[in-house]
Design a protein around this motif. Structure first.
Motif, short mmCIF file in Angstrom:
data_model
loop_
_atom_site.label_atom_id
_atom_site.label_comp_id
_atom_site.label_asym_id
_atom_site.label_seq_id
_atom_site.Cartn_x
_atom_site.Cartn_y
_atom_site.Cartn_z
N ALA A 97 -52.90 27.43 -2.72
CA ALA A 97 -54.17 26.70 -2.80
C ALA A 97 -55.37 27.63 -2.68
CB ALA A 97 -54.24 25.64 -1.72
N ILE A 99 -59.50 27.28 -2.09
CA ILE A 99 -60.58 26.37 -1.71
C ILE A 99 -61.89 27.14 -1.75
CG2 ILE A 99 -61.51 24.85 0.07
CD1 ILE A 99 -58.61 24.56 1.12
N ARG A 148 -53.02 24.64 -6.54
CA ARG A 148 -54.07 23.63 -6.38
C ARG A 148 -55.40 24.35 -6.13
NH1 ARG A 148 -52.91 21.60 -1.49
NH2 ARG A 148 -51.25 23.12 -1.17
N TYR A 150 -59.56 23.67 -5.25
CA TYR A 150 -60.56 22.71 -4.80
C TYR A 150 -61.94 23.37 -4.72
CZ TYR A 150 -56.23 20.50 -3.28
OH TYR A 150 -54.97 19.98 -3.25
N GLU A 202 -56.56 19.35 5.68
CA GLU A 202 -55.84 18.36 4.88
C GLU A 202 -55.54 18.90 3.48
OE1 GLU A 202 -54.80 15.00 5.65
OE2 GLU A 202 -55.01 15.89 7.62
N LEU A 203 -56.49 19.62 2.90
CA LEU A 203 -56.28 20.17 1.56
C LEU A 203 -55.21 21.26 1.57
CD1 LEU A 203 -59.97 20.46 0.26
CD2 LEU A 203 -58.29 18.68 -0.26
N ASN A 206 -51.69 18.97 2.27
CA ASN A 206 -51.28 17.84 1.43
C ASN A 206 -51.25 18.24 -0.04
OD1 ASN A 206 -50.87 15.41 0.11
ND2 ASN A 206 -52.25 14.26 1.45
N ILE A 209 -52.92 15.97 -3.06
CA ILE A 209 -54.36 15.83 -3.35
C ILE A 209 -54.67 16.62 -4.62
CG2 ILE A 209 -56.70 16.21 -2.50
CD1 ILE A 209 -55.55 16.02 0.34
N SER A 211 -56.35 18.70 -7.60
CA SER A 211 -57.37 19.73 -7.74
C SER A 211 -58.65 19.09 -8.28
CB SER A 211 -56.91 20.82 -8.71
OG SER A 211 -55.77 21.49 -8.23
N TYR A 214 -65.22 18.12 -5.06
CA TYR A 214 -65.41 17.08 -4.05
C TYR A 214 -66.69 17.31 -3.24
CZ TYR A 214 -60.47 15.92 -4.87
OH TYR A 214 -59.27 15.56 -5.44
N ILE A 283 -63.68 12.16 -1.83
CA ILE A 283 -62.80 12.95 -0.96
C ILE A 283 -62.05 12.03 0.01
CG2 ILE A 283 -64.62 13.46 0.75
CD1 ILE A 283 -61.65 15.72 -0.27
N LEU A 287 -58.00 11.67 0.32
CA LEU A 287 -57.31 11.88 1.59
C LEU A 287 -56.63 10.61 2.09
CD1 LEU A 287 -60.00 14.00 3.52
CD2 LEU A 287 -57.96 14.85 2.36
#
Length: 309
Positions: A97, A99, A148, A150, A202-203, A206, A209, A211, A214, A283, A287
């Motif tokens: 991931a 972010i 993923r 974000y 959380e991102l 999980n 969720i 991509s 947000y 978001i 979630l």
């Protein structure tokens, strides 16, 4: 996959709070321009390091300069070009991931209604434009199925060690100085750094969720007059609000634009009195929650109490 998480900008305001939030569950490593005992330099960040990391949280960036003395090129060098380089490294790795901490200012400097994710971006400042260019680069790339990505657009973040406009309001109230902007009626969103850390965790964890982009904001918005009253509760003082004529306030602000340092200038007055409401519905839907852990009132009081500590 190892339980490693990488954070660029780990020693900054958000980074230090996020480090403390995640360190119980993850081995958190900082990524920085300089190499140190607990920091990995950007140059030495290679596939080997990324491959054993679950997530890369890119917080590092050049913040918006309230004094307007920064060179525009500095924003694009840090906020855009550095993001491109780090994102390219992520894409070539096995890290799951990415972010990216963008900003609502990548979309709009002024908001007339409620800011949502699917509006057409129109940033005015070099800060906003540099963040938007980084977003566009990330969104232009094909994301592998096992990854993923974000893009987070937070509004004004507050919390322990914050050095933003809440400090100015805290100074007014804690010293018994009347808040002079009572005639200005507005509504704006804020974001507790604790709620932001909750979202990021959380991102990371999980995988369901999707991509995407947000907005991040606390559940409710406040007028600045309401904010001043909450700060009064936080410092156990009765906050005084004066309805100083707007003409006089604007004259003081223009004076502050010339005389540095000065507690009031045009940009600061605008930030304290403007409407800027940000939707967090997307978001929260992603979630699967109805509300964030910390209410806006609880978050503000927590921030204010940290100033006196």
């Amino acid at each position: 996959m190892a339980n490693n998480v990488l954070i660029s900008g780990r020693t900054g305001f958000v980074g230090s709070n996020l480090f403390n939030y995640l360190k119980k569950d993850y081995r958190v490593q900082g990524v920085s321009r300089r190499k140190a005992e607990d920091l990995i330099s950007y140059e030495s960040l290679d596939k080997e390091v990324l491959n054993i990391s679950k997530a890369f949280i890119h917080l590092a960036g050049k913040a918006h300069d309230l004094k307007s003395i920064s060179n525009d090129d500095e924003y694009f060098k840090v906020n855009t070009e550095l993001t491109k380089k780090l994102f390219d490294k992520f894409l070539k790795s096995e890290c799951e991931a990415f972010i990216f901490m963008s900003s609502v200012k990548a979309v709009a400097d002024e908001v007339e209604a409620v800011l949502v994710e699917n509006v057409t971006p129109n940033p005015i400042t070099a800060y906003g434009k540099s963040k938007l260019e980084a977003e566009e680069y990330i969104l232009s790339k094909e994301i592998p199925k096992d990854k993923r990505v974000y893009i987070l657009r937070p509004c004004m973040i507050h919390g322990p060690n914050n050095k933003g406009n809440l400090n100015l309001l805290y100074s007014f109230v804690s010293k018994g100085i009347p808040y002079p902007f009572g005639r200005f009626k507005n509504q704006r969103s804020f974001l507790s750094v604790e709620n932001l850390c909750f979202v990021i965790k959380e991102l990371i964890e999980n995988k369901n969720i999707s991509s995407g982009v947000y907005n991040i904001a606390d559940d409710e918005s406040l007028s600045t007059n309401e904010l001043v009253k909450i700060i009064g509760v936080g410092v156990n003082k009765n906050a005084r609000i004066f309805n100083t004529p707007k003409v006089f306030i604007n004259m003081l602000a223009k004076l502050g634009d010339i005389l540095l340092p000065f507690p009031i200038n045009s940009e600061r007055v605008q930030k304290l009195t403007e409407d800027y409401v940000v939707s967090n519905k997307k978001i929260k839907s992603a979630l699967g929650i109805d509300e964030f852990p910390l209410s806006i009132r609880e978050g503000i009081i927590k921030t204010i109490k940290s100033f006196s500590e």
